[in-house]
Design an enzyme around this catalytic site. Structure first.
Site, PDB file in Angstrom:
ATOM      1  N   LEU A   2       0.821  -1.216   0.000  1.00 12.39           N
ATOM      2  CA  LEU A   2       0.000   0.000   0.000  1.00 12.39           C
ATOM      3  C   LEU A   2       0.856   1.267   0.000  1.00 12.39           C
ATOM      4  CD1 LEU A   2      -2.904  -0.747   2.499  1.00 12.39           C
ATOM      5  CD2 LEU A   2      -3.038  -0.410   0.034  1.00 12.39           C
ATOM      6  N   HIS A   5      28.642   0.673  -5.328  1.00 10.53           N
ATOM      7  CA  HIS A   5      27.256   0.907  -5.759  1.00 10.53           C
ATOM      8  C   HIS A   5      26.921   2.386  -5.620  1.00 10.53           C
ATOM      9  CE1 HIS A   5      25.921  -3.232  -6.422  1.00 10.53           C
ATOM     10  NE2 HIS A   5      26.864  -3.525  -5.547  1.00 10.53           N
ATOM     11  N   CYS A  64      29.748  -2.290 -10.080  1.00  7.07           N
ATOM     12  CA  CYS A  64      30.155  -3.506  -9.375  1.00  7.07           C
ATOM     13  C   CYS A  64      30.406  -4.645 -10.368  1.00  7.07           C
ATOM     14  CB  CYS A  64      29.123  -3.854  -8.316  1.00  7.07           C
ATOM     15  SG  CYS A  64      29.844  -4.804  -6.979  1.00  7.07           S
ATOM     16  N   GLU A 116      24.715   4.054  -6.979  1.00  8.53           N
ATOM     17  CA  GLU A 116      23.279   4.344  -6.963  1.00  8.53           C
ATOM     18  C   GLU A 116      22.720   4.522  -5.558  1.00  8.53           C
ATOM     19  OE1 GLU A 116      24.635   1.439  -7.586  1.00  8.53           O
ATOM     20  OE2 GLU A 116      23.420  -0.253  -6.907  1.00  8.53           O
ATOM     21  N   THR A 168     -11.385  -2.005   5.919  1.00  8.82           N
ATOM     22  CA  THR A 168     -10.677  -1.103   6.837  1.00  8.82           C
ATOM     23  C   THR A 168     -11.231  -1.253   8.257  1.00  8.82           C
ATOM     24  OG1 THR A 168     -10.118   0.445   5.114  1.00  8.82           O
ATOM     25  CG2 THR A 168     -10.261   1.353   7.333  1.00  8.82           C
ATOM     26  N   GLU A 203       8.231   1.924  10.851  1.00 10.34           N
ATOM     27  CA  GLU A 203       7.316   1.233   9.931  1.00 10.34           C
ATOM     28  C   GLU A 203       7.340  -0.258  10.245  1.00 10.34           C
ATOM     29  OE1 GLU A 203       8.467   1.276   5.781  1.00 10.34           O
ATOM     30  OE2 GLU A 203       6.950  -0.229   5.327  1.00 10.34           O
TER      31      GLU A 203
HETATM   32  N1  GLN Z   1      29.343 -10.839  -7.846  1.00  6.58           N
HETATM   33  C1  GLN Z   1      30.357  -9.838  -7.824  1.00  6.58           C
HETATM   34  C2  GLN Z   1      31.219  -9.931  -6.578  1.00  6.58           C
HETATM   35  O1  GLN Z   1      30.858 -10.597  -5.645  1.00  6.58           O
HETATM   36  C3  GLN Z   1      29.729  -8.461  -7.937  1.00  6.58           C
HETATM   37  C4  GLN Z   1      28.799  -8.150  -6.818  1.00  6.58           C
HETATM   38  C5  GLN Z   1      27.907  -6.987  -7.117  1.00  6.58           C
HETATM   39  O2  GLN Z   1      27.732  -6.614  -8.273  1.00  6.58           O
HETATM   40  N2  GLN Z   1      27.307  -6.444  -6.098  1.00  6.58           N
HETATM   41  O3  GLN Z   1      32.256  -9.338  -6.516  1.00  6.58           O
END
Ligand code: GLN
Length: 534
Positions: free
Chosen positions: A15, A506, A380, A508, A190, A139
């Protein structure tokens, strides 16, 4: 002392409790309060680290290396603050600590029980998270009525005794379904879900009602009457075209002022939401679009690359373009070829992943991007594939592989380091959480970040093998970021290419709608240029 906002969910899952919690966090922070958010997951896994992305979507990683539910990503993006392992609580984590204490004899021979030992442990974590904060938003994952959620509901019920009734409110997110046959919204589910909450001793203060059709005043009054809340506390939340609009929508519906009123917190300051309004406006109305091919291996699950997709959107917002994501399954690249899957994409992103399935499709994707000068961002596993592709096809290193793909490789350009071997059941410890990375001046990475030293989050076992560094660099693959403390290669790029950058981390995970990630901004910028050229 901190005050607590508990967010539960009823009727059905999905939700948008997480987005509601995150948006409440945004609004309170913008009003000047120190806010923390905790996600409680009633599953038995100690953390999300071992969970399959096909089932659970992405694993979000914090600076301190906690592997968490993806809702923590929403929280960070919405409240624009880094969170840590304290912000995530699972049944497994609670039981692990209680059982460990029992084995140590910490309970002095007493009988260890769900109430009070498990419920106390939960409450202690909540109290601890409140230190130095004005408001803690908690949460509770799952839906009211789930057996496994009961100890958590009991713990939050008891919290009103522990910290005082005036310092606690319960906000229940629920569904008001539309019945097409009757052409009516229905309140009964609800009512039942609130009854279920009351049965275990929780009287919700606010009902956040998700509806696909507008509710009239009569209906709100009816819900208020049957659920014992004031009519003003029945907040109607329609579906939004983008999650970025939820903080604005909840503000217009006065959810934040109601929370403050019920918690007896006075606040003169209205939140300045102009940056969020700009985000929404640009996201909805950007005049141009670019297409990014996301070549992954878990693409059937819509949330497996959630933060990557979000980071692309954020970068698009900063350029005032709409980013269209074309999800490409890397095994399809293997069977159908690069042209069929990738032609027309303005940029290509290869995200993280585990295991050997789909690897050759990713390597073929890298080659396609390199040879056709299409902007490429490798994250990665994506970065690792960029290194292997270069080793194989440019350095002509026969048998260049990653040990993850084939432990007996001849030239493991991506390898498991000796100090990692055999340390856990999966064949090596992960490098998890934030590490510093020094950037080489004059490179695309340094230009993107505009900094000399950065910090990014990691989650991987394998590393660039320094044995091959010189050969790769001599052949033109530039190392542009290094974790100096551990002599690890973190970023590679190709100066002879318009934009070809791979990071072992990462990136992101640190992108926010109002503070997009520099690498993603540079990458999307390069994709726009590529589009303009063609
Ligand atoms: N599998 C790869 C490693 O272990 C990359 C891991 C990932 O992309 N998070 O190094």
């Amino acid at each position: 002392m901190a005050k607590y906002v508990f967010i539960t969910g009823g009727v059905v899952s999905s939700l948008g409790k997480g987005i509601t919690a995150a948006s409440v966090g945004t609004l309170l922070k913008k009003r000047g309060f120190k806010v923390s958010i905790i996600k409680v997951d009633p599953y038995l896994n100690v953390d999300a680290g071992t969970m399959n992305p096909f089932q659970h979507g992405e694993v979000f990683v914090t600076d301190d290396g906690a592997e968490t539910d993806l809702d923590l990503g929403h929280y960070e993006r919405f409240i624009d603050e880094p969170l840590c392992s304290e912000n995530t609580v699972t049944t497994g984590k609670i039981y692990a600590r209680v059982i460990e204490k029992e084995r140590r004899g910490a309970y002095l021979g007493g009988t260890v029980q769900v109430i009070p030992h498990i419920t106390n442990d939960i409450q202690e974590r909540l109290v601890q998270a409140g230190e130095g904060r004005d408001v803690v938003i908690v949460e509770i994952g799952g839906t009211v009525g789930d057996i496994e959620g009961l100890p958590f509901l009991e713990a939050i019920r008891q919290m009103s005794n522990r910290v005082g009734r005036e310092n606690v409110i319960y906000c229940h997110v629920t569904l008001i379904p539309w019945l097409e046959a009757a052409r009516e919204l229905k309140t009964k589910p609800t009512q039942h879900s609130v009854q279920e909450l009351r049965r275990i001793g929780i009287l919700p203060n606010i009902l956040v009602c998700r509806t696909s059709h507008p509710m009239d005043e009569d209906m709100k009054n009816k819900i208020a009457l049957f659920c014992t809340v004031p009519p003003e506390a029945v907040i109607e939340v329609p579906d939004e075209p983008t999650i970025y609009n939820v903080p604005l929508s909840l503000y217009h519906r006065k959810l934040d002022s109601l929370i403050l009123k019920y918690l007896s917190i006075s606040c003169e300051k209205e939140p300045d939401l102009s940056d969020w309004a700009l985000v929404v406006d640009r996201f909805m109305n950007a005049p141009k679009s670019v297409e990014i091919a996301l070549v992954g291996k878990y693409i059937q699950h819509k949330d497996a690359y959630l933060s990557v997709v979000e980071a692309l959107y954020h970068a698009g917002i900063s350029h005032n373009v709409k980013v269209k994501v074309r999800s490409v399954e890397s095994t399809d690249v293997e069977t159908q070829g690069v042209e069929a899957m990738l032609s027309g994409a303005d940029g290509i992103l290869i995200p993280g992943g585990f295991g050997s399935r789909g690897i050759e499709g990713k390597i073929a994707t890298v080659r396609h991007a390199r040879e056709n000068k299409i902007p490429l961002l490798g994250i990665c596993l994506g970065m690792q594939m960029m290194v292997i592709e270069y080793a194989r096809n440019v350095c002509r290193l026969a048998g260049a592989h990653s040990q993850e793909m084939d432990p007996a490789t001849i030239h493991p350009v991506i390898h498991l380091m000796q100090d990692q071997v055999g340390l856990d059941k999966l064949g090596g410890t992960m490098r998890l959480g934030a590490y510093n990375c020094d950037l080489v001046a004059g490179t695309a990475a340094a230009r993107a970040y505009g900094a000399e030293r950065i910090s990014e989050r990691h989650r991987h076992r394998y590393e660039f093998n320094n044995t091959y560094r010189q050969r790769l660099e001599d052949a033109g693959l530039k190392v542009s970021g290094i974790c100096t403390e551990r002599d690890l290669v973190e970023i590679v790029e190709l100066p002879a290419h318009p934009w070809f950058v791979g990071g072992q981390f990462h990136a992101e995970l640190k992108s926010r709608p109002i503070r997009p990630h520099p690498l993603f901004v540079a990458f999307v910028g390069a994709a726009i240029e590529n589009q303009e050229k063609n």
